[in-house]
Design an enzyme around this catalytic site. Structure first.
Site, PDB file in Angstrom:
ATOM      1  CB  SER A  60      -7.776  -3.661   2.992  1.00 49.51           C
ATOM      2  OG  SER A  60      -7.514  -2.443   3.669  1.00 49.51           O
TER       3      SER A  60
ATOM      4  CD  GLU B 283       3.257 -13.303  15.715  1.00 45.42           C
ATOM      5  OE1 GLU B 283       3.190 -12.142  16.147  1.00 45.42           O
ATOM      6  OE2 GLU B 283       2.813 -14.297  16.331  1.00 45.42           O
TER       7      GLU B 283
ATOM      8  NE  ARG C 123      -7.758   0.779   5.546  1.00 45.93           N
ATOM      9  CZ  ARG C 123      -7.703   2.107   5.669  1.00 45.93           C
ATOM     10  NH1 ARG C 123      -7.981   2.685   6.816  1.00 45.93           N
ATOM     11  NH2 ARG C 123      -7.397   2.864   4.623  1.00 45.93           N
TER      12      ARG C 123
ATOM     13  CG  ASP D 177      -2.087   0.947   1.075  1.00 40.34           C
ATOM     14  OD1 ASP D 177      -2.378   1.361  -0.070  1.00 40.34           O
ATOM     15  OD2 ASP D 177      -2.702   1.297   2.098  1.00 40.34           O
TER      16      ASP D 177
ATOM     17  CG  HIS E  97      -0.507   2.133  -9.203  1.00 34.80           C
ATOM     18  ND1 HIS E  97      -0.648   1.831  -7.873  1.00 34.80           N
ATOM     19  CD2 HIS E  97      -1.623   2.838  -9.554  1.00 34.80           C
ATOM     20  CE1 HIS E  97      -1.799   2.342  -7.432  1.00 34.80           C
ATOM     21  NE2 HIS E  97      -2.408   2.952  -8.424  1.00 34.80           N
TER      22      HIS E  97
ATOM     23  NE  ARG F 149      -2.897  -1.380   4.521  1.00 27.32           N
ATOM     24  CZ  ARG F 149      -4.129  -1.461   4.073  1.00 27.32           C
ATOM     25  NH1 ARG F 149      -4.915  -2.417   4.512  1.00 27.32           N
ATOM     26  NH2 ARG F 149      -4.597  -0.603   3.195  1.00 27.32           N
TER      27      ARG F 149
ATOM     28  CG  LEU G  82       9.501 -17.023  -3.943  1.00 28.24           C
ATOM     29  CD1 LEU G  82       9.459 -16.926  -2.414  1.00 28.24           C
ATOM     30  CD2 LEU G  82       9.942 -15.669  -4.512  1.00 28.24           C
TER      31      LEU G  82
ATOM     32  NE  ARG H 228      -1.366   6.612   1.321  1.00 24.81           N
ATOM     33  CZ  ARG H 228      -1.315   5.707   2.279  1.00 24.81           C
ATOM     34  NH1 ARG H 228      -1.015   6.073   3.497  1.00 24.81           N
ATOM     35  NH2 ARG H 228      -1.575   4.443   2.011  1.00 24.81           N
TER      36      ARG H 228
HETATM   37  C1  IPE Z   1      -5.482  -2.743  -0.189  1.00 24.94           C
HETATM   38  O1  IPE Z   1      -5.120  -1.418  -0.371  1.00 24.94           O
HETATM   39  C2  IPE Z   1      -5.456  -3.477  -1.477  1.00 24.94           C
HETATM   40  C3  IPE Z   1      -4.161  -3.566  -2.155  1.00 24.94           C
HETATM   41  C4  IPE Z   1      -2.996  -3.164  -1.722  1.00 24.94           C
HETATM   42  C5  IPE Z   1      -4.213  -4.203  -3.429  1.00 24.94           C
HETATM   43  P1  IPE Z   1      -6.205  -0.266  -0.452  1.00 24.94           P
HETATM   44  O2  IPE Z   1      -5.452   0.998  -0.584  1.00 24.94           O
HETATM   45  O3  IPE Z   1      -7.198  -0.568  -1.499  1.00 24.94           O
HETATM   46  O4  IPE Z   1      -6.909  -0.376   0.972  1.00 24.94           O
HETATM   47  P2  IPE Z   1      -7.894   0.625   1.731  1.00 24.94           P
HETATM   48  O5  IPE Z   1      -9.021   0.928   0.808  1.00 24.94           O
HETATM   49  O6  IPE Z   1      -7.109   1.853   2.072  1.00 24.94           O
HETATM   50  O7  IPE Z   1      -8.307  -0.113   2.958  1.00 24.94           O
HETATM   51  C1  IPE Z   2      -1.679   0.222  -3.334  1.00 25.41           C
HETATM   52  O1  IPE Z   2      -1.419   1.590  -3.347  1.00 25.41           O
HETATM   53  C2  IPE Z   2      -1.898  -0.350  -4.715  1.00 25.41           C
HETATM   54  C3  IPE Z   2      -3.291  -0.709  -5.002  1.00 25.41           C
HETATM   55  C4  IPE Z   2      -4.271  -0.711  -4.156  1.00 25.41           C
HETATM   56  C5  IPE Z   2      -3.568  -1.142  -6.348  1.00 25.41           C
HETATM   57  P1  IPE Z   2      -2.581   2.650  -3.321  1.00 25.41           P
HETATM   58  O2  IPE Z   2      -2.964   2.978  -4.726  1.00 25.41           O
HETATM   59  O3  IPE Z   2      -3.703   2.187  -2.473  1.00 25.41           O
HETATM   60  O4  IPE Z   2      -1.845   3.882  -2.673  1.00 25.41           O
HETATM   61  P2  IPE Z   2      -2.474   4.917  -1.636  1.00 25.41           P
HETATM   62  O5  IPE Z   2      -2.965   4.126  -0.464  1.00 25.41           O
HETATM   63  O6  IPE Z   2      -3.568   5.647  -2.334  1.00 25.41           O
HETATM   64  O7  IPE Z   2      -1.325   5.797  -1.282  1.00 25.41           O
HETATM   65 MG    MG Z   3      -4.126   2.427  -0.517  1.00 25.12          MG
END
Ligand code: IPE
Ligand code: IPE
Ligand code: MG
Length: 258
Positions: A199, A210, A197, A26, A43, A191, A137, A30
């Site tokens: 998610s 863990e 969380r 995640d 991404h 995470r 792996l 940002r």
């Molecule tokens: C969780 O990230 C899903 C992936 C990393 C693929 P999100 O960015 O979608 O999660 P929320 O919506 O903040 O909980």
């Molecule tokens: C995780 O990064 C990748 C996916 C959910 C596909 P985000 O795109 O959720 O990045 P933030 O949380 O908005 O920074």
């Molecule tokens: Mg996100």
């Protein structure tokens, strides 16, 4: 007999290096925003981190790496971001599967794959088939995955295959139908990106994993961040519902009953 120990039934084999690491990648959006770039640039950089993590896991002797790439809820993002992510998945498969194979990596993709366009589905199937016998792996990409979806699809398969047992199903009956039945449960769940969380990731499989949360954004995640998570993991006492004394008396090897 299930292939792997269920953590709610018995104590799984635990070693210093986590056998299975599952990561919610995640913070890409940002990361890009901080650099005044479009979210999708995050991404794109995130794919480089995936490549680096595969290398690190191989060198650390981790057997299973599972990465949450796209959740069943991520379809709700703006259409252009969703379509960029799908395109990135295609490009990554086209560019990386050969290298994964050369490095002895088995690729698996879990999730409700029917939602994907045929070209992507074909690349997934081809990548899985090419790498099926690799043992160094197992890299699992969770795509259009949701923990609730997984449990429901497993229940649906089970009830169709064994309607006569309705009302008497056990964990052992359900586990073989879960999307990741080919892997032990994750030892370490990470995470990135600061949120604490799940998610809708691996709801069933994380029962006794863990957890490690880091503010590091996924494109900034490095070997050092992974090592930090593993160090933290090594300091935990995994008790699986027992007392510390019980666990210490059996050591780290599996004990079927206590
Ligand atoms: C969780 O990230 C899903 C992936 C990393 C693929 P999100 O960015 O979608 O999660 P929320 O919506 O903040 O909980
Ligand atoms: C995780 O990064 C990748 C996916 C959910 C596909 P985000 O795109 O959720 O990045 P933030 O949380 O908005 O920074
Ligand atoms: Mg996100």
């Amino acid at each position: 007999m299930a292939k792997f120990t269920s953590s709610t039934q018995a104590i799984p084999s635990v070693s210093d290096v986590p056998r299975h690491v599952a990561i919610i990648m995640d913070g890409n959006g940002r990361w890009a925003k901080q650099r005044f770039l479009p979210r999708v640039a995050g991404h794109k950089c995130g794919v480089d981190t995936v490549r680096a993590m595969v290398r690190t896991c191989i060198s650390q002797g981790i057997e299973y790496l599972t990465l949450f790439a796209f959740s069943s809820e991520n379809w709700r993002r703006p259409a252009d971001e969703v379509s960029f992510l799908m395109g990135l998945f295609v490009t990554a498969l086209q560019g990386e599967v050969g290298k994964l194979h050369t490095n002895g990596v088995r690729l698996r993709v879990v999730g409700d794959l029917q939602a994907f366009e045929p070209r992507l589905l074909t690349l997934i199937r081809e990548g899985e088939a090419l790498t099926a016998n690799n043992t160094r792996l197992t890299l699992t990409i969770a795509a259009n995955y949701g923990g609730r979806w997984d449990i429901l699809q497993a229940i649906n398969q089970l009830t169709l295959s064994h309607p006569e047992k309705a009302g008497h199903y056990t964990e052992a009956d359900l586990i073989p139908h879960l999307a990741m039945a080919y892997a032990p449960e994750p030892d370490l769940f990470i995470r990135t990106g600061g949120e604490q969380r799940i998610s809708n990731f691996l709801l069933w499989q994380l029962a006794y994993s863990e957890f490690y949360f880091t503010d590091t954004l996924w494109p900034d995640f490095t070997d050092a961040t992974l090592s930090e998570a593993i160090r933290s993991y090594q300091q935990r006492e995994r008790r699986f519902g027992r007392t510390g004394d019980q666990i210490r008396s059996v050591g780290v090897s599996p004990a079927p009953t206590l």
